[in-house]
Design a protein around this motif. Sequence first.
Motif, PDB file in Angstrom:
ATOM      1  N   LYS A   6       0.768  -1.481  -0.510  1.00 17.62           N
ATOM      2  CA  LYS A   6      -0.093   0.109  -0.044  1.00 17.62           C
ATOM      3  C   LYS A   6       0.550   1.920   0.078  1.00 17.62           C
ATOM      4  N   GLU A   7       1.990   1.318   0.637  1.00 16.56           N
ATOM      5  CA  GLU A   7       3.166   2.319   0.948  1.00 16.56           C
ATOM      6  C   GLU A   7       3.902   2.358  -0.427  1.00 16.56           C
ATOM      7  N   VAL A   8       3.847   1.347  -1.175  1.00 19.48           N
ATOM      8  CA  VAL A   8       4.915   1.552  -2.415  1.00 19.48           C
ATOM      9  C   VAL A   8       3.414   1.940  -3.211  1.00 19.48           C
ATOM     10  N   PHE A   9       2.184   1.574  -3.380  1.00 18.02           N
ATOM     11  CA  PHE A   9       1.428   2.041  -4.476  1.00 18.02           C
ATOM     12  C   PHE A   9       0.890   3.610  -3.947  1.00 18.02           C
ATOM     13  N   GLU A  10       1.201   4.353  -2.893  1.00 17.87           N
ATOM     14  CA  GLU A  10       0.115   5.074  -2.626  1.00 17.87           C
ATOM     15  C   GLU A  10       2.137   6.313  -3.351  1.00 17.87           C
ATOM     16  N   LEU A  20      -4.208   6.712  -4.033  1.00 15.79           N
ATOM     17  CA  LEU A  20      -4.936   4.774  -4.151  1.00 15.79           C
ATOM     18  C   LEU A  20      -6.260   5.493  -2.629  1.00 15.79           C
ATOM     19  N   GLU A  21      -7.123   4.581  -2.890  1.00 17.11           N
ATOM     20  CA  GLU A  21      -8.366   5.247  -2.619  1.00 17.11           C
ATOM     21  C   GLU A  21      -8.818   3.976  -1.355  1.00 17.11           C
ATOM     22  N   ASP A  22      -8.615   2.990  -1.929  1.00 21.68           N
ATOM     23  CA  ASP A  22      -8.373   1.433  -0.915  1.00 21.68           C
ATOM     24  C   ASP A  22      -7.375   0.855  -1.823  1.00 21.68           C
ATOM     25  N   CYS A  23      -7.438  -0.584  -0.751  1.00 19.24           N
ATOM     26  CA  CYS A  23      -6.456  -1.591  -1.565  1.00 19.24           C
ATOM     27  C   CYS A  23      -6.301  -2.857  -0.372  1.00 19.24           C
ATOM     28  N   ASN A  24      -6.620  -4.002  -0.313  1.00 22.55           N
ATOM     29  CA  ASN A  24      -6.414  -4.926  -0.408  1.00 22.55           C
ATOM     30  C   ASN A  24      -6.279  -5.956  -0.887  1.00 22.55           C
ATOM     31  N   GLY A  25      -6.031  -7.373  -0.519  1.00 24.47           N
ATOM     32  CA  GLY A  25      -5.171  -8.598  -1.271  1.00 24.47           C
ATOM     33  C   GLY A  25      -5.910  -9.903  -1.045  1.00 24.47           C
ATOM     34  N   GLU A  26      -5.091 -10.696  -1.497  1.00 21.95           N
ATOM     35  CA  GLU A  26      -5.002 -12.164  -1.701  1.00 21.95           C
ATOM     36  C   GLU A  26      -4.374 -12.709  -1.631  1.00 21.95           C
ATOM     37  N   PRO A  27      -3.942 -14.695  -1.251  1.00 27.82           N
ATOM     38  CA  PRO A  27      -2.540 -14.552  -1.598  1.00 27.82           C
ATOM     39  C   PRO A  27      -1.784 -14.721  -2.696  1.00 27.82           C
TER      40      PRO A  27
END
Length: 111
Positions: A6-10, A20-27
């Motif tokens: 998230k920090e890199v994306f931001e 970046l409004e939102d971010c979530n991940g899966e494996p």
Amino acid sequence: MIQDMKEVFERVLSANNSKLEDCNGEPDHVHLLVDLHPDNNISDLIASLKSASSRILREKYKSEIDKYYWGKAKLWHDSKCVVSYGGAPLQIVKDYIQNQSGGRLEKLGAS
């Protein structure tokens, strides 16, 4: 790793006048909700996000990543999916992103 991503994306998005409004991940993948500045080339921007995050994650989590990848295997797949949400309420899209694990994360003992 997701918080570091998230920090890199931001940082990358901010440098490209986007947010970046939102971010979530899966494996095996991540979902991003991005407020994209219209001057951006989406493919180039995604390539920048993947490149920067791969470099940072490989440095910071080398021992963990090396368990699954060896040599110069790519951390990110070449594919991407870009969807505009049009007139859907933003909260519905955010809820979708936050609930993407489908219970898989809980089964793995992660939240």
